[in-house]
Design a protein around this motif. Sequence first.
Motif, PDB file in Angstrom:
ATOM      1  N   THR A  86       0.834  -1.202   0.000  1.00  0.00           N
ATOM      2  CA  THR A  86       0.000   0.000   0.000  1.00  0.00           C
ATOM      3  C   THR A  86       0.867   1.250   0.000  1.00  0.00           C
ATOM      4  O   THR A  86       0.584   2.211  -0.710  1.00  0.00           O
ATOM      5  N   ALA A  87       1.943   1.220   0.777  1.00  0.00           N
ATOM      6  CA  ALA A  87       2.852   2.373   0.830  1.00  0.00           C
ATOM      7  C   ALA A  87       3.482   2.621  -0.538  1.00  0.00           C
ATOM      8  O   ALA A  87       3.601   3.773  -0.972  1.00  0.00           O
ATOM      9  N   THR A  90       0.938   4.183  -2.885  1.00  0.00           N
ATOM     10  CA  THR A  90       0.771   5.601  -2.542  1.00  0.00           C
ATOM     11  C   THR A  90       1.908   6.431  -3.128  1.00  0.00           C
ATOM     12  O   THR A  90       1.674   7.484  -3.730  1.00  0.00           O
ATOM     13  N   THR A  91       3.129   5.949  -2.970  1.00  0.00           N
ATOM     14  CA  THR A  91       4.291   6.652  -3.525  1.00  0.00           C
ATOM     15  C   THR A  91       4.212   6.720  -5.043  1.00  0.00           C
ATOM     16  O   THR A  91       4.479   7.766  -5.645  1.00  0.00           O
ATOM     17  N   LEU A  92       3.831   5.614  -5.662  1.00  0.00           N
ATOM     18  CA  LEU A  92       3.686   5.570  -7.120  1.00  0.00           C
ATOM     19  C   LEU A  92       2.629   6.559  -7.587  1.00  0.00           C
ATOM     20  O   LEU A  92       2.830   7.288  -8.561  1.00  0.00           O
TER      21      LEU A  92
END
Length: 130
Positions: A86-87, A90-92
């Motif tokens: 998930t992190a 989010t960064t992508l």
Amino acid sequence: MFLEIEFESEIPIYQQIKNQIIREIALGHLKLGQDLPSVRQLAADIGINFHTVNKVYNQLKQEGWVVIHRKSGVIVNPDLNAQKTTAYITTLEELLNITTAEAYLRGVTKEEFMALVAKNYEQYILKGEG
């Protein structure tokens, strides 16, 4: 290992090095378990401060791309098992958000943008078929 550094680029040198190493792993040019140059050797080859290379290697280690051994040096993580988290998504999404905004402002059409994304993604898929 051959890296192309653009010293006049707006992209910091450490980020250029990091990006190129990750890309080389994805393309299969750097194999799992393969040795990377020492910090000092890579810095000398490129003509930059060794602290810059040390920063890159430490970031790559934190992200799981490489393993650093005191005696044997830096190697591409032989147990590389990068996960879609998930992190990461989010960064992508944040990265794509600014990239898409800039493309839009520069007049790149949705079709052109999607074609560029598909072309770039395809090179990694084709690598796996070769």
